[in-house]
Design an enzyme around this catalytic site. Structure first.
Site, PDB file in Angstrom:
ATOM      1  N   HIS A  10      32.026  52.790  61.503  1.00 28.68           N
ATOM      2  CA  HIS A  10      32.276  54.215  61.377  1.00 28.68           C
ATOM      3  C   HIS A  10      31.738  54.673  60.024  1.00 28.68           C
ATOM      4  O   HIS A  10      31.732  53.907  59.060  1.00 28.68           O
ATOM      5  CB  HIS A  10      33.789  54.501  61.436  1.00 28.68           C
ATOM      6  CG  HIS A  10      34.283  54.884  62.792  1.00 28.68           C
ATOM      7  ND1 HIS A  10      35.523  54.509  63.266  1.00 28.68           N
ATOM      8  CD2 HIS A  10      33.718  55.637  63.779  1.00 28.68           C
ATOM      9  CE1 HIS A  10      35.693  55.005  64.476  1.00 28.68           C
ATOM     10  NE2 HIS A  10      34.622  55.689  64.806  1.00 28.68           N
ATOM     11  N   ASP A  65      32.845  56.520  57.653  1.00 30.26           N
ATOM     12  CA  ASP A  65      33.688  56.487  56.454  1.00 30.26           C
ATOM     13  C   ASP A  65      33.835  55.078  55.896  1.00 30.26           C
ATOM     14  O   ASP A  65      34.413  54.888  54.827  1.00 30.26           O
ATOM     15  CB  ASP A  65      35.061  57.101  56.724  1.00 30.26           C
ATOM     16  CG  ASP A  65      35.812  56.454  57.877  1.00 30.26           C
ATOM     17  OD1 ASP A  65      35.180  56.177  58.913  1.00 30.26           O
ATOM     18  OD2 ASP A  65      37.036  56.230  57.756  1.00 30.26           O
ATOM     19  N   HIS A  66      33.258  54.098  56.581  1.00 27.92           N
ATOM     20  CA  HIS A  66      33.285  52.718  56.109  1.00 27.92           C
ATOM     21  C   HIS A  66      31.909  52.208  55.674  1.00 27.92           C
ATOM     22  O   HIS A  66      31.816  51.124  55.108  1.00 27.92           O
ATOM     23  CB  HIS A  66      33.856  51.798  57.188  1.00 27.92           C
ATOM     24  CG  HIS A  66      35.302  52.031  57.452  1.00 27.92           C
ATOM     25  ND1 HIS A  66      36.294  51.176  57.028  1.00 27.92           N
ATOM     26  CD2 HIS A  66      35.930  53.057  58.093  1.00 27.92           C
ATOM     27  CE1 HIS A  66      37.473  51.650  57.402  1.00 27.92           C
ATOM     28  NE2 HIS A  66      37.275  52.793  58.047  1.00 27.92           N
ATOM     29  N   HIS A 119      44.135  54.372  54.345  1.00 26.39           N
ATOM     30  CA  HIS A 119      43.525  55.118  55.451  1.00 26.39           C
ATOM     31  C   HIS A 119      44.564  56.047  56.071  1.00 26.39           C
ATOM     32  O   HIS A 119      44.761  56.095  57.286  1.00 26.39           O
ATOM     33  CB  HIS A 119      42.973  54.134  56.488  1.00 26.39           C
ATOM     34  CG  HIS A 119      41.889  54.713  57.368  1.00 26.39           C
ATOM     35  ND1 HIS A 119      42.170  55.383  58.530  1.00 26.39           N
ATOM     36  CD2 HIS A 119      40.543  54.686  57.263  1.00 26.39           C
ATOM     37  CE1 HIS A 119      41.045  55.751  59.121  1.00 26.39           C
ATOM     38  NE2 HIS A 119      40.031  55.350  58.361  1.00 26.39           N
TER      39      HIS A 119
END
Length: 306
Positions: free
Chosen positions: A78, A80-81, A267
């Site tokens: 993803h 955001d990673h 998170h």
């Protein structure tokens, strides 16, 4: 000429594991919450687990010069990673001068670890900045080998075993993102588990048994349900986290079943204000299940496992 010195650098060697939470955020931008990233310092190594946006800035704020990073471990892909990868790759390769100190960039390849989709995805990102890389090699005379990447793909098993540091990958469930993995890091009789993003799975309990520290994602179901009720037109986007993340109470049960020493939540969905009152509300009910230490992570929090 006056060049600002780099202050508050962490030591080059750590006798025990030190864990630095670089970002506690999610794909939704939120003030004070950088995207996902965890730095693990052990011996003379600085290992990076995920690198969302602003990772380089967060490393510097934490006192870790990016030039120390030559090993990046992805839990899944993803944005955001992994969206900070370009900056991590280039900055770690470039020599940096500040005050009277020179931080030499990587001379060798960046080592990339992750699930079996990693080379396909990160490889395309690497190709996208060929123009920049080629200029740095031909014009700036940066170390040519530093432009390379070595990939180590595995969904389960030991992926890193050097200098007394052992990193083990294991599968979790973040479908439709598949595969997705978590990591257990062991050094000098201490251990930390980093969940990545996942619903509750047996693997998390099995690999976390007796861990000194469990860094686990979570969402607060009551808060999310309240948002859905308030904004029904956004119900699809708001309800999706329930399909592939773990509730705070589920994470408490994982920590209890595994007997971990310290549970750190990250998170955060929805992200609480960074104050004691909001954070206490976020973890309401967890200590009825897990009686160990629970910390609501804030960006740049650090934990020493000595």
């Amino acid at each position: 000429m006056f060049i600002q010195p780099q202050e508050n650098l962490l030591p080059d060697f750590h006798e025990h594991i030190k864990v630095v939470i670089l970002g506690t955020g999610t794909p939704r931008a939120f003030y004070g919450r950088a995207k996902a990233g965890v730095a693990v310092l052990a011996g003379d190594k600085a290992l990076l687990f995920d690198c969302g946006g602003a990772t380089v800035d967060q490393l510097i704020k934490a006192g870790i010069m990016p030039q120390r990073i030559s090993d990046v471990f992805f839990t899944h892909h993803h944005s955001d990673h992994n969206s900070g990868f370009f900056d991590v790759f280039i900055t770690s390769w470039r020599t940096h001068v500040t005050g009277d100190h020179v931080f030499e960039g990587r001379k060798g390849p960046m080592n990339i670890y992750g699930p079996t989709t990693t080379k396909q995805i990160i490889g395309k990102m690497r190709e996208a900045f060929d123009f920049d890389v080629n200029l740095r090699v031909s014009y700036n005379r940066s170390a040519e080998r530093g432009a390379d990447i070595q990939y180590f793909e595995s969904n389960e098993g030991v992926v890193y075993d050097h200098g007394g540091i052992r990193v083990t990958a294991f599968e979790v469930d973040h479908k439709p993102v598949d595969p997705a993995i978590a990591y257990k890091i062991e050094y000098n009789h201490k251990s930390v588990v980093i969940s990545g993003d996942t619903i509750p799975v047996a693997n998390m309990v099995n690999y976390s048994r007796g861990a000194d520290l469990l860094v686990h994602e979570s969402y607060n179901k009551a808060w999310l349900d309240a948002l859905i009720a308030k904004f029904p037109e956004q119900s699809i986007g708001l309800s999706n986290p329930a399909k592939y993340h773990s509730t705070t109470l589920e994470v408490a049960e994982i920590a209890r079943a595994a007997g971990v020493g310290h549970l750190v939540l990250t998170h955060h969905i929805p992200a609480p204000a960074a104050n004691d009152e909001a954070e206490a509300a976020y973890i309401a009910g967890m200590q009825d299940i897990y009686t160990g230490r629970i910390t609501m992570a804030r960006d740049l929090m650090a934990f020493d496992l000595s």
